[in-house]
Design a protein around this motif. Structure first.
Motif, mmCIF file in Angstrom:
data_model
loop_
_atom_site.group_PDB
_atom_site.id
_atom_site.type_symbol
_atom_site.label_atom_id
_atom_site.label_comp_id
_atom_site.label_asym_id
_atom_site.label_seq_id
_atom_site.Cartn_x
_atom_site.Cartn_y
_atom_site.Cartn_z
ATOM 1 N N MET A 196 0.878 -1.115 -0.261
ATOM 2 C CA MET A 196 0.062 0.074 0.049
ATOM 3 C C MET A 196 0.906 1.339 -0.081
ATOM 4 O O MET A 196 1.615 1.435 0.756
ATOM 5 C CB MET A 196 -0.900 0.002 1.280
ATOM 6 C CG MET A 196 -1.768 -1.139 1.305
ATOM 7 S SD MET A 196 -2.981 -0.998 2.649
ATOM 8 C CE MET A 196 -1.862 -0.931 4.280
ATOM 9 N N LEU A 197 0.447 2.227 -0.966
ATOM 10 C CA LEU A 197 1.552 3.367 -1.061
ATOM 11 C C LEU A 197 0.345 4.518 -1.094
ATOM 12 O O LEU A 197 -0.668 4.329 -1.947
ATOM 13 C CB LEU A 197 2.212 3.336 -2.301
ATOM 14 C CG LEU A 197 3.537 1.912 -2.332
ATOM 15 C CD1 LEU A 197 4.191 1.943 -3.490
ATOM 16 C CD2 LEU A 197 4.561 2.501 -0.885
ATOM 17 N N ILE A 198 0.971 5.717 -0.944
ATOM 18 C CA ILE A 198 0.313 6.986 -1.491
ATOM 19 C C ILE A 198 0.981 7.592 -2.461
ATOM 20 O O ILE A 198 2.389 7.878 -2.197
ATOM 21 C CB ILE A 198 0.202 7.974 -0.060
ATOM 22 C CG1 ILE A 198 -0.635 7.358 0.915
ATOM 23 C CG2 ILE A 198 -0.524 9.289 -0.738
ATOM 24 C CD1 ILE A 198 -0.662 8.442 2.117
ATOM 25 N N CYS A 199 0.468 7.528 -3.691
ATOM 26 C CA CYS A 199 1.138 8.225 -4.735
ATOM 27 C C CYS A 199 0.557 9.463 -5.430
ATOM 28 O O CYS A 199 -0.619 9.750 -5.256
ATOM 29 C CB CYS A 199 1.093 7.016 -6.013
ATOM 30 S SG CYS A 199 1.594 5.676 -5.545
ATOM 31 N N GLY A 200 1.385 10.502 -5.859
ATOM 32 C CA GLY A 200 0.985 11.601 -6.505
ATOM 33 C C GLY A 200 1.041 11.482 -7.976
ATOM 34 O O GLY A 200 1.364 10.487 -8.505
ATOM 35 N N GLN A 201 0.388 12.452 -8.610
ATOM 36 C CA GLN A 201 0.332 12.596 -10.078
ATOM 37 C C GLN A 201 -0.525 11.114 -10.669
ATOM 38 O O GLN A 201 -0.005 10.643 -11.590
ATOM 39 C CB GLN A 201 1.784 12.550 -10.832
ATOM 40 C CG GLN A 201 1.571 13.413 -12.066
ATOM 41 C CD GLN A 201 3.115 13.699 -12.736
ATOM 42 O OE1 GLN A 201 3.898 12.658 -12.683
ATOM 43 N NE2 GLN A 201 3.315 14.939 -12.679
ATOM 44 N N ALA A 202 -1.872 10.850 -10.050
ATOM 45 C CA ALA A 202 -2.205 9.648 -10.113
ATOM 46 C C ALA A 202 -3.803 9.993 -10.189
ATOM 47 O O ALA A 202 -4.249 10.572 -9.501
ATOM 48 C CB ALA A 202 -1.699 8.612 -9.535
ATOM 49 N N THR A 203 -4.596 8.824 -10.836
ATOM 50 C CA THR A 203 -5.938 8.934 -10.708
ATOM 51 C C THR A 203 -6.382 7.543 -11.037
ATOM 52 O O THR A 203 -5.705 6.710 -11.475
ATOM 53 C CB THR A 203 -6.735 9.792 -11.896
ATOM 54 O OG1 THR A 203 -6.272 9.388 -13.060
ATOM 55 C CG2 THR A 203 -6.381 11.329 -11.802
ATOM 56 N N PRO A 204 -7.551 7.164 -10.517
ATOM 57 C CA PRO A 204 -8.145 5.699 -10.587
ATOM 58 C C PRO A 204 -8.253 5.271 -12.080
ATOM 59 O O PRO A 204 -8.005 4.100 -12.598
ATOM 60 C CB PRO A 204 -9.644 5.819 -9.970
ATOM 61 C CG PRO A 204 -9.295 6.734 -8.845
ATOM 62 C CD PRO A 204 -8.491 7.911 -9.242
ATOM 63 N N GLU A 205 -8.741 6.358 -13.158
ATOM 64 C CA GLU A 205 -8.788 5.934 -14.508
ATOM 65 C C GLU A 205 -7.301 5.737 -15.220
ATOM 66 O O GLU A 205 -7.216 4.881 -15.993
ATOM 67 C CB GLU A 205 -9.544 7.126 -14.988
ATOM 68 C CG GLU A 205 -11.007 6.982 -14.492
ATOM 69 C CD GLU A 205 -11.123 8.029 -13.223
ATOM 70 O OE1 GLU A 205 -10.080 8.726 -12.699
ATOM 71 O OE2 GLU A 205 -12.119 7.942 -12.411
ATOM 72 N N LYS A 206 -6.427 6.886 -14.744
ATOM 73 C CA LYS A 206 -5.234 6.738 -15.633
ATOM 74 C C LYS A 206 -4.191 5.913 -14.794
ATOM 75 O O LYS A 206 -2.905 5.836 -15.555
ATOM 76 C CB LYS A 206 -4.849 7.961 -16.063
ATOM 77 C CG LYS A 206 -5.846 8.633 -16.829
ATOM 78 C CD LYS A 206 -5.357 10.150 -17.294
ATOM 79 C CE LYS A 206 -6.309 10.846 -18.030
ATOM 80 N NZ LYS A 206 -5.974 12.368 -18.529
ATOM 81 N N GLY A 207 -4.245 5.564 -13.633
ATOM 82 C CA GLY A 207 -3.323 4.810 -12.867
ATOM 83 C C GLY A 207 -2.213 6.051 -12.553
ATOM 84 O O GLY A 207 -2.465 7.341 -12.386
ATOM 85 N N VAL A 208 -1.191 5.458 -11.931
ATOM 86 C CA VAL A 208 -0.051 6.156 -11.345
ATOM 87 C C VAL A 208 0.963 6.643 -12.681
ATOM 88 O O VAL A 208 1.524 5.696 -13.096
ATOM 89 C CB VAL A 208 0.770 5.416 -10.300
ATOM 90 C CG1 VAL A 208 1.841 6.284 -9.658
ATOM 91 C CG2 VAL A 208 -0.087 5.088 -9.280
ATOM 92 N N ILE A 209 1.019 7.576 -12.819
ATOM 93 C CA ILE A 209 2.124 8.057 -13.928
ATOM 94 C C ILE A 209 3.259 8.161 -13.650
ATOM 95 O O ILE A 209 3.518 9.137 -12.575
ATOM 96 C CB ILE A 209 1.572 9.383 -14.668
ATOM 97 C CG1 ILE A 209 -0.204 9.277 -15.142
ATOM 98 C CG2 ILE A 209 2.398 10.092 -15.749
ATOM 99 C CD1 ILE A 209 -0.565 10.600 -15.710
ATOM 100 N N GLY A 210 4.118 7.602 -14.072
ATOM 101 C CA GLY A 210 5.593 7.638 -13.645
ATOM 102 C C GLY A 210 5.968 6.276 -12.557
ATOM 103 O O GLY A 210 7.198 6.378 -12.301
#
Length: 358
Positions: free
Chosen positions: A68-82
């Motif tokens: 489990m991680l908290i990620c930025g630059q991400a959305t449920p639709e597009k996923g974690v970018i980068g």
């Protein structure tokens, strides 16, 4: 009242009628189990740094290890970018699902390295990959629009891979072996791929690979190819048969074997250490014993040593005095030499005369 006996020919038909409801419910139960998708729920949709939230889920495989991680630059639709480079990896938490595929665990709220929008990223660590991103807001963390999508790009390996580089003298003494993994990829999609993130895995023997993300800097246009070079390094003292894998997204692109020799320098070092240290300890011990030996006993033993007579000139100069034998008593009778003979002109008994032989 007596019941008529059921004919034997109707028995299978009656059993089929009795089991018909169960047969109708079985496909529905199977479809429900197959259609169950992993889900994640958060106790709070927003929290600030230093707090914590409870993450719970259901529909996962039983006994599966999750991250489990908290990620930025991400959305449920597009996923974690980068990839996970956009996540707060140091504050992540691991959890294992129970026999029903559910879990619940607290995790601290941390600011990711990328700006929001943010998500709580839950993904499987081993086995079949499953990922769920739940929207979450980190209070006080900056927000920025998502970068332009690079979807439509598809990378594929076009040429054989190779490991470049050689082992230095330090690897012989246990330094970490390192190589450069080179391979050629092509973009088979319809959109350019910019700064792709690869996952490099190293596996030893039958163990599963340990993945590490590495980003390659560059842009691959549609229909173009590029030479990708990624560094690979093992742990110190590694030796044996290793398997190097490269994964892009969820697809494994490369599997390259790597045989690493044994660092014999370490073995030689320990052998020399096992020989030198006891010898040094022995010499130190003898020196201490010699220093602590009483001086009086040493002198006494030295005085009792027998004297040795050396041969050669030294012995001749130090010979003991030779006693001469006693002289014989002189006779009182004196002989008078004739006056016409001298000691040199006296006739010799062996001298021959020539007279009388003429």
């Amino acid at each position: 009242m007596t019941m008529d006996k059921v004919p034997a020919s109707r028995t299978p038909f009656l059993l089929l009628l009795a089991l018909l409801p169960l047969l109708l419910l079985l496909p529905a139960a199977t479809a429900t189990a197959a259609d169950a998708k992993p889900e994640v729920k958060l106790s709070q949709q927003q929290a600030g740094k230093g707090g914590d939230i409870t993450v719970s889920g259901s529909g996962w495989r039983p006994g599966t290890l999750l991250m489990m991680l908290i990620c930025g630059q991400a959305t449920p639709e597009k996923g974690v970018i980068g990839g996970t480079n956009s996540c707060a990896n140091a504050d992540g938490r691991a959890v294992t699902t129970d026999s029903k595929g559910a879990f619940s665990k607290k995790m601290p709220v941390a600011e990711p390295p990328k700006p929001c929008p943010c998500v709580v990223h839950v993904a499987t660590v081993t086995g079949e990959q499953a990922v769920v991103d739940a929207p979450f807001t980190v209070a006080g963390h900056p927000t920025a629009p998502l970068p332009e999508p690079t979807g439509g790009g598809k990378l594929a390996v076009l040429a054989a891979t190779r490991l470049e580089g050689d082992s230095g003298i330090l690897v012989f003494f246990g330094a970490p072996p390192s190589r450069r993994l080179e391979f050629t990829v092509g973009n088979l999609g319809s959109a350019p791929v910019k700064d792709p993130v690869f996952q490099v895995g190293t596996a030893h023997g039958v163990f599963s690979p340990q993945w590490e993300e590495q980003q390659w800097r560059g842009t691959i246009a549609p229909g173009q190819k590029a030479l990708v070079t990624l560094p690979v390094q093992l742990s110190a003292g590694a030796h044996g048969d290793y398997q190097i894998s490269v994964k892009y997204g969820t697809k494994v692109l490369i599997e390259q074997p790597w045989g690493v020799g044994r660092p014999w320098g370490v073995t030689i070092f320990w052998i020399l250490l096992a020989v030198v240290v006891p010898a040094a300890v022995f010499r130190i011990g003898m020196a201490v014993v010699d220093r602590l030996r009483p001086r009086g006993n040493h002198r006494h033993r030295t005085a009792q040593l027998p004297k040795l007579r050396l041969p050669g000139a030294w012995s001749r100069t130090h010979r003991p005095p030779v006693t001469e034998p006693a002289a014989a008593p002189k006779s009182t009778t004196t002989t008078t030499a004739l006056p016409w003979f001298t000691p040199d002109s006296a006739p010799s008994e062996n001298r021959s005369t020539t007279k009388g032989h003429s």
